[in-house]
Design an enzyme around this catalytic site. Structure first.
Site, PDB file in Angstrom:
ATOM      1  N   LYS A 198       0.832  -1.206   0.000  1.00 55.21           N
ATOM      2  CA  LYS A 198       0.000   0.000   0.000  1.00 55.21           C
ATOM      3  C   LYS A 198       0.868   1.259   0.000  1.00 55.21           C
ATOM      4  CE  LYS A 198      -2.331  -2.511  -0.726  1.00 55.21           C
ATOM      5  NZ  LYS A 198      -2.209  -3.847  -0.165  1.00 55.21           N
ATOM      6  N   GLY A 252       0.480 -14.732 -13.240  1.00 54.74           N
ATOM      7  CA  GLY A 252      -0.632 -14.772 -12.301  1.00 54.74           C
ATOM      8  C   GLY A 252      -1.301 -13.420 -12.170  1.00 54.74           C
ATOM      9  N   ALA A 253      -2.551 -13.325 -12.632  1.00 56.66           N
ATOM     10  CA  ALA A 253      -3.279 -12.055 -12.580  1.00 56.66           C
ATOM     11  C   ALA A 253      -4.111 -11.978 -11.307  1.00 56.66           C
ATOM     12  CB  ALA A 253      -4.171 -11.908 -13.807  1.00 56.66           C
ATOM     13  N   VAL A 295      -4.187 -10.775  -6.946  1.00 59.50           N
ATOM     14  CA  VAL A 295      -4.056  -9.527  -6.194  1.00 59.50           C
ATOM     15  C   VAL A 295      -2.619  -9.013  -6.219  1.00 59.50           C
ATOM     16  CG1 VAL A 295      -4.314  -8.457  -3.935  1.00 59.50           C
ATOM     17  CG2 VAL A 295      -5.984 -10.143  -4.697  1.00 59.50           C
ATOM     18  N   ILE A 296      -1.662  -9.863  -5.850  1.00 58.02           N
ATOM     19  CA  ILE A 296      -0.267  -9.429  -5.748  1.00 58.02           C
ATOM     20  C   ILE A 296       0.267  -9.010  -7.110  1.00 58.02           C
ATOM     21  CG2 ILE A 296       2.082 -10.178  -5.196  1.00 58.02           C
ATOM     22  CD1 ILE A 296       0.788 -12.102  -3.116  1.00 58.02           C
ATOM     23  N   SER A 356       3.225 -14.720  -9.060  1.00 55.48           N
ATOM     24  CA  SER A 356       2.162 -14.614  -8.044  1.00 55.48           C
ATOM     25  C   SER A 356       1.064 -15.617  -8.379  1.00 55.48           C
ATOM     26  CB  SER A 356       1.597 -13.196  -7.986  1.00 55.48           C
ATOM     27  OG  SER A 356       1.084 -12.793  -9.238  1.00 55.48           O
ATOM     28  N   GLY A 363      -0.245 -17.818  -6.142  1.00 60.20           N
ATOM     29  CA  GLY A 363      -0.849 -18.314  -4.912  1.00 60.20           C
ATOM     30  C   GLY A 363       0.155 -18.501  -3.802  1.00 60.20           C
ATOM     31  N   ARG A 364      -0.336 -18.972  -2.662  1.00 59.66           N
ATOM     32  CA  ARG A 364       0.506 -19.135  -1.481  1.00 59.66           C
ATOM     33  C   ARG A 364       0.257 -20.515  -0.860  1.00 59.66           C
ATOM     34  NH1 ARG A 364       2.972 -14.635  -0.008  1.00 59.66           N
ATOM     35  NH2 ARG A 364       3.231 -15.280   2.155  1.00 59.66           N
ATOM     36  N   HIS A 417     -24.022  14.254   1.301  1.00 56.86           N
ATOM     37  CA  HIS A 417     -23.788  14.743  -0.066  1.00 56.86           C
ATOM     38  C   HIS A 417     -22.792  15.900  -0.026  1.00 56.86           C
ATOM     39  CE1 HIS A 417     -24.596  15.895  -4.221  1.00 56.86           C
ATOM     40  NE2 HIS A 417     -24.685  17.146  -3.802  1.00 56.86           N
TER      41      HIS A 417
END
Length: 479
Positions: free
Chosen positions: A61, A194-195, A197-198, A283, A285-286, A458
């Site tokens: 982040k 690997g598409a 999150v990471i 990326s 998986g884990r 608003h």
């Protein structure tokens, strides 16, 4: 068992989100509690927080924020009348800031341990064997060397990045999430296998800094776990940003050179291709981390995939041994681990907490962000559930226009008969924050009418949630 050994009511092995939160909650409930964690900082000191704090959620982040500022300075500040000439990115400083953010979180956890009277042991924890007279001996090693006694044990040892078969992570050319967070300069060509999150988050960071990013995904659909309408919108926006996304590929040989990586793969239509990258992020998986835990000796069973076997309350096969987080079944999410850690501590105290996995939110912190909770349209169709859908685009939201972030939409799915909210799906600005309203609604069994009747300030982005709820009943006011 040695009489001189420190005795604890609860010992938590692992100081990631599940472990450190479990330790704190156990201490709050009056248990004499210890937490063991082996992460080391650059100086060899303790760095609790697990993958999430050290090489996952928090540092990613930080880099996403820095790279987004840079992209705004280059391409979007002009829209606001702000002229910047000669903007450049000091990658070393960006990474140093990321490291500082990580350290703040590490130190924060150590402070919380002290505040809550949790005894911390720096090192790797392992069972010495089965319980004797209802007490387990837990050995701590590297860098500490000691043994402690525990009446109850919580295993929270997390997970590790899965490597491609025969292609080890060297964290220089072939990178896991760890190496992807510490690249010294923006690569010219970055490959991502690997598409998930990471891959998408790290690909976003380095794309913004000038990398040409190619994503190779084995599945035929982009973001297959995401609601199909949201996933199609995401694919369109990522391609517009410059991502080259290839679906349905079969990765073959991966060869590392002196300064590059070559990947051979077959496309979805059977064509053989070769691509060379400066860096390759894998990326895919884990896998659960039980190495060195000596689980077998304690009577803790693992399944065929290496996960610790637990029941619905997170109890293992060994008496008074529990397990939470990535090392057990369920989504590998930091907040899921935290909820399980708290629940286990409370069960030890005789309480009866409940966790509904269907109400656990998912987030991808790309730009735009993607977040969802509950069921997707494709899941509801497959289950034969009659539902109504309502959506609202950020293009018609006043706050989104003012922010200059009008891509995406909010979507709400509700039961066709009862109007109970079955899912909420968001792609757009701060989707990670907006999704909390959907989680709250589902936890309380709310209807889409309930959300539609709640007064939203608003102008806010959350008005898009209200309008999506109105759309379920085909009565939007601003679109």
């Amino acid at each position: 068992m040695e009489d001189t050994m420190d005795q604890f009511d609860v010992v938590v092995i692992g100081g990631g989100p599940g472990g450190y939160v479990a330790a704190i909650r156990a201490a709050q409930l009056g248990f004499k509690t210890a937490c063991i964690d082996e992460w080391k900082n650059a100086k060899g000191g303790p760095a609790p927080g697990g993958t999430c704090t050290n090489v996952g959620c928090i540092p990613s982040k930080a880099l996403l924020q820095s790279s987004e500022h840079y992209e705004h300075a280059l391409h979007h500040f002009g829209d606001h009348g702000i002229t910047i000439k000669g903007a450049s990115m000091d990658v070393a400083k960006m990474v140093a800031r990321k490291d500082a953010v990580v350290k703040q979180n590490n130190d924060g956890i150590l402070y919380l341990f002290k505040k809550n009277k949790v005894t911390f042991f720096h090192g790797r924890g392992a069972f010495a064997g089965a319980a004797k007279d209802g007490v387990y001996q837990i050995d701590v090693s590297d860098p500490s060397s000691t043994s402690i006694a525990a009446k109850q044990v919580i295993i929270a040892t997390g997970s590790n990045a899965r490597a491609l078969p025969g292609v080890a992570f060297d964290e220089k050319l072939v990178l896991s999430n760890d190496g992807a967070l510490s690249i010294g300069e923006a690569p010219k060509k970055l490959g991502v296998i690997g598409a998930g999150v990471i891959g998408l988050e790290m690909g976003s960071v380095w794309r913004r800094l000038g990398a040409e990013v190619t994503v190779l995904e084995g599945l035929p659909n982009f973001l297959g776990a995401v609601d199909e309408q949201i996933a199609k919108e995401a694919a369109k926006l990522f391609k517009k940003q410059g991502f080259a996304i290839h679906l349905g590929v079969k990765v073959g040989a991966v060869k590392t050179g002196k300064n590059d990586v070559t990947v051979e793969y077959t496309t979805a239509d059977g064509k053989a291709e070769t691509a060379t990258f400066d860096k390759l992020i894998v990326s895919i998986g884990r896998v659960p981390n039980t190495t060195g835990l000596n689980a077998d000796a304690a009577g803790v069973k693992l399944d065929e995939r290496g996960f610790i076997v637990v029941d619905g309350d997170c109890k293992t096969s060994a008496p008074n041994v529990w397990a939470v987080g990535d090392v057990v079944r369920g989504p590998m999410l930091a907040h899921k681990a935290e909820e399980e850690g708290v629940a286990v501590a409370e069960r030890m105290a005789g309480q009866h907490p409940h966790i509904d996995f269907n109400c656990i939110p998912w987030v991808i912190y790309t730009s735009p962000e993607i977040a969802w909770v509950g069921q997707t349209e494709q899941q509801l169709k497959a289950a034969g559930v009659a539902y109504k859908a309502g959506s609202f685009p950020f293009l018609a939201n006043g706050r989104a226009r003012a922010l200059g972030s009008t891509d995406g939409l909010v979507k709400i799915l509700a039961d066709a008969k009862t109007d109970k909210v079955l899912g909420m799906h968001v792609i757009g600005p701060v989707a990670s924050e907006l999704i909390a309203e959907g989680v709250m609604a589902m936890e309380f069994g709310a209807s889409s009418e309930d959300i539609a009747r709640i007064c939203h300030a608003h102008p806010t982005l959350s008005e898009a949630t209200k309008e999506a709820a109105l759309a379920v009943d085909k009565r939007t006011l601003n679109f």
